[in-house]
Design an enzyme around this catalytic site. Structure first.
Site, PDB file in Angstrom:
ATOM      1  N   GLY A  46       0.804  -1.224   0.000  1.00  0.00           N
ATOM      2  CA  GLY A  46       0.000   0.000   0.000  1.00  0.00           C
ATOM      3  C   GLY A  46       0.834   1.270   0.000  1.00  0.00           C
ATOM      4  O   GLY A  46       0.372   2.346  -0.394  1.00  0.00           O
ATOM      5  N   GLU A 101       5.462   3.808   6.001  1.00  0.00           N
ATOM      6  CA  GLU A 101       4.235   3.003   5.968  1.00  0.00           C
ATOM      7  C   GLU A 101       3.083   3.859   5.460  1.00  0.00           C
ATOM      8  O   GLU A 101       3.118   5.076   5.569  1.00  0.00           O
ATOM      9  CB  GLU A 101       3.961   2.550   7.392  1.00  0.00           C
ATOM     10  CG  GLU A 101       3.467   1.215   7.731  1.00  0.00           C
ATOM     11  CD  GLU A 101       2.903   0.225   6.769  1.00  0.00           C
ATOM     12  OE1 GLU A 101       2.562   0.556   5.615  1.00  0.00           O
ATOM     13  OE2 GLU A 101       2.738  -0.909   7.196  1.00  0.00           O
ATOM     14  N   ASP A 102       2.062   3.211   4.921  1.00  0.00           N
ATOM     15  CA  ASP A 102       0.917   3.995   4.454  1.00  0.00           C
ATOM     16  C   ASP A 102      -0.052   4.352   5.580  1.00  0.00           C
ATOM     17  O   ASP A 102      -0.631   5.432   5.580  1.00  0.00           O
ATOM     18  CB  ASP A 102       0.185   3.284   3.301  1.00  0.00           C
ATOM     19  CG  ASP A 102      -0.202   1.852   3.623  1.00  0.00           C
ATOM     20  OD1 ASP A 102       0.144   1.366   4.714  1.00  0.00           O
ATOM     21  OD2 ASP A 102      -0.857   1.216   2.782  1.00  0.00           O
ATOM     22  N   ASP A 105      -3.124   1.674  11.820  1.00  0.00           N
ATOM     23  CA  ASP A 105      -4.537   1.410  12.089  1.00  0.00           C
ATOM     24  C   ASP A 105      -4.625   0.914  13.537  1.00  0.00           C
ATOM     25  O   ASP A 105      -4.620   1.722  14.474  1.00  0.00           O
ATOM     26  CB  ASP A 105      -5.003   0.366  11.071  1.00  0.00           C
ATOM     27  CG  ASP A 105      -6.504   0.223  10.978  1.00  0.00           C
ATOM     28  OD1 ASP A 105      -7.172   0.395  11.998  1.00  0.00           O
ATOM     29  OD2 ASP A 105      -7.025  -0.090   9.906  1.00  0.00           O
ATOM     30  N   LYS A 133      -4.887   6.387  11.713  1.00  0.00           N
ATOM     31  CA  LYS A 133      -6.279   6.178  12.123  1.00  0.00           C
ATOM     32  C   LYS A 133      -6.259   6.046  13.636  1.00  0.00           C
ATOM     33  O   LYS A 133      -6.379   4.941  14.183  1.00  0.00           O
ATOM     34  CB  LYS A 133      -6.776   4.876  11.470  1.00  0.00           C
ATOM     35  CG  LYS A 133      -8.159   4.940  10.927  1.00  0.00           C
ATOM     36  CD  LYS A 133      -8.598   3.581  10.452  1.00  0.00           C
ATOM     37  CE  LYS A 133      -9.143   3.625   9.064  1.00  0.00           C
ATOM     38  NZ  LYS A 133      -9.682   2.311   8.641  1.00  0.00           N
ATOM     39  N   ASP A 161      -6.450  -0.057  -0.637  1.00  0.00           N
ATOM     40  CA  ASP A 161      -7.260  -0.889  -1.522  1.00  0.00           C
ATOM     41  C   ASP A 161      -8.606  -1.299  -0.960  1.00  0.00           C
ATOM     42  O   ASP A 161      -8.820  -1.357   0.256  1.00  0.00           O
ATOM     43  CB  ASP A 161      -6.483  -2.163  -1.878  1.00  0.00           C
ATOM     44  CG  ASP A 161      -6.408  -3.144  -0.700  1.00  0.00           C
ATOM     45  OD1 ASP A 161      -5.893  -2.760   0.361  1.00  0.00           O
ATOM     46  OD2 ASP A 161      -6.880  -4.289  -0.849  1.00  0.00           O
ATOM     47  N   ARG A 167      -6.389   1.114  -5.562  1.00  0.00           N
ATOM     48  CA  ARG A 167      -5.106   1.645  -5.077  1.00  0.00           C
ATOM     49  C   ARG A 167      -4.635   2.802  -5.959  1.00  0.00           C
ATOM     50  O   ARG A 167      -3.839   3.624  -5.544  1.00  0.00           O
ATOM     51  CB  ARG A 167      -4.026   0.564  -5.102  1.00  0.00           C
ATOM     52  CG  ARG A 167      -4.215  -0.560  -4.087  1.00  0.00           C
ATOM     53  CD  ARG A 167      -2.942  -1.380  -4.011  1.00  0.00           C
ATOM     54  NE  ARG A 167      -3.113  -2.675  -3.383  1.00  0.00           N
ATOM     55  CZ  ARG A 167      -2.935  -2.915  -2.083  1.00  0.00           C
ATOM     56  NH1 ARG A 167      -2.599  -1.937  -1.273  1.00  0.00           N
ATOM     57  NH2 ARG A 167      -3.092  -4.133  -1.598  1.00  0.00           N
TER      58      ARG A 167
HETATM   59  C1  PRP Z   1      -2.053  -2.313   5.975  1.00  0.00           C
HETATM   60  C2  PRP Z   1      -1.003  -1.221   6.120  1.00  0.00           C
HETATM   61  C3  PRP Z   1      -0.245  -1.627   7.347  1.00  0.00           C
HETATM   62  C4  PRP Z   1      -1.278  -2.321   8.182  1.00  0.00           C
HETATM   63  C5  PRP Z   1      -1.736  -1.400   9.247  1.00  0.00           C
HETATM   64  O1  PRP Z   1      -1.479  -3.383   5.308  1.00  0.00           O
HETATM   65  O2  PRP Z   1      -0.185  -1.137   4.981  1.00  0.00           O
HETATM   66  O3  PRP Z   1       0.827  -2.489   7.043  1.00  0.00           O
HETATM   67  O4  PRP Z   1      -2.375  -2.648   7.323  1.00  0.00           O
HETATM   68  O5  PRP Z   1      -2.667  -2.038  10.060  1.00  0.00           O
HETATM   69  P1  PRP Z   1      -2.481  -2.242  11.617  1.00  0.00           P
HETATM   70  O6  PRP Z   1      -2.024  -0.933  12.197  1.00  0.00           O
HETATM   71  O7  PRP Z   1      -3.873  -2.607  12.063  1.00  0.00           O
HETATM   72  O8  PRP Z   1      -1.520  -3.350  11.846  1.00  0.00           O
HETATM   73  P2  PRP Z   1      -2.280  -4.483   4.480  1.00  0.00           P
HETATM   74  O9  PRP Z   1      -2.179  -5.773   5.209  1.00  0.00           O
HETATM   75  O10 PRP Z   1      -3.642  -3.980   4.125  1.00  0.00           O
HETATM   76  O11 PRP Z   1      -1.404  -4.668   3.183  1.00  0.00           O
HETATM   77  P3  PRP Z   1      -1.130  -3.737   1.920  1.00  0.00           P
HETATM   78  O12 PRP Z   1      -0.165  -2.665   2.343  1.00  0.00           O
HETATM   79  O13 PRP Z   1      -0.524  -4.670   0.945  1.00  0.00           O
HETATM   80  O14 PRP Z   1      -2.455  -3.164   1.463  1.00  0.00           O
END
Ligand code: PRP
Length: 193
Positions: A46, A101-102, A105, A133, A161, A167
Site C-alpha cells: 500500500g 508506511e501507508d 490502524d 487512524k 485498496d 489503489r
Molecule cells: C495495511 C497497512 C499496514 C497495516 C496497518 O497493510 O499497509 O501495514 O495494514 O494495520 P495495523 O495498524 O492494524 O496493523 P495491508 O495488510 O492492508 O497490506 P497492503 O499494504 O498490501 O495493502
C-alpha cells in the site's frame, strides 16, 4: 476536475493536499537527517504511491529498501508478530533507518515491525506514515511523523485498496458502505471499516 469514482462516498484528501503534505514530510526528513544517509524502508504494498512521492521530495542522500509482511487481516492473534514474506536486502546494523508506511490502524503491524528491526541494531529507527487512524488503536503506537489523521472509515485510494482494487485513485477517500457490505465476510480489508 477528475470525475469521482462511483464507489466513493467522500474524498478526504485531494491530490493537491496529498502532494503538499508529502512535500512537508520530505522537509522534515531533510531537517532531521542532515549529514546522514538514511535508509528508507517501505512496507509493501500500500505504501508504493506514498513512498514514490516521498523520496523525490527528499534532498538528503538516501538509500531505499522494502519489506513485505503477512497481513494481520485474518485470524492472526494480536500477540503474534506478522511474518516476514520478503526481507530487506540490506543489513541495517549501524544505519539510520526510516520505516515508511501507508497507515497506522490498530498499530499491531508497526509496533511488531519496529520491535523486529530494533533487534538488528540500527543506529536510529523512526517511523513515517501517510495516515494515522488514531481511533482504531488496539496497541500503543505513535509514528514519529504522520501526514494526516483519518476517521475510522474504510479508506481507499493513493495505495489503499478495496479487495486489491482502487489503489490507483489519485486521492484518498472513504468507500461507500454498500460496496464493502456486499462481501464483507470475504474481504481481507474488512477491519478497515
Ligand atoms: C495495511 C497497512 C499496514 C497495516 C496497518 O497493510 O499497509 O501495514 O495494514 O494495520 P495495523 O495498524 O492494524 O496493523 P495491508 O495488510 O492492508 O497490506 P497492503 O499494504 O498490501 O495493502
Amino acid at each position: 476536475m477528475q470525475k469521482l469514482d462511483k464507489r466513493i462516498e467522500k474524498v478526504l484528501f485531494t491530490k493537491q493536499q496529498i502532494d503538499a503534505a508529502i512535500k512537508k514530510a520530505g522537509k522534515w526528513i531533510d531537517k532531521n537527517y542532515k549529514g546522514k544517509k538514511p535508509l528508507l524502508v517501505g512496507i509493501l504494498k500500500g505504501v508504493v504511491p506514498f513512498f514514490g512521492h516521498l523520496v523525490v521530495n527528499i534532498k538528503t542522500d538516501l538509500t531505499i529498501d522494502f519489506m513485505v509482511f503477512s497481513s494481520y487481516h485474518g485470524n492472526v492473534k494480536a500477540t503474534t508478530e506478522p511474518k516476514i514474506v520478503m526481507d530487506l536486502k540490506n543489513d541495517i546494523k549501524g544505519k539510520d533507518v526510516i520505516i515508511v508506511e501507508d497507515i497506522v490502524d490498530t498499530g499491531k503491524t508497526l509496533s511488531a515491525v519496529v520491535k523486529m528491526l530494533k533487534r538488528r541494531k540500527p543506529r536510529s529507527l523512526k517511523v513515517v506514515t501517510l495516515l494515522d487512524k488514531k481511533d482504531s488503536r488496539t496497541v500503543n503506537f505513535k509514528p514519529d511523523y504522520n501526514c494526516f489523521v483519518v476517521p475510522n472509515h474504510y479508506i481507499v485510494g493513493f495505495g489503499f485498496d478495496y479487495d486489491e482494487t482502487l489503489r490507483n485513485l489519485p486521492y484518498i477517500a472513504i468507500l461507500k458502505k454498500e460496496i464493502y457490505n456486499k462481501n464483507l465476510s470475504t474481504l481481507k480489508g474488512a477491519k478497515k471499516c
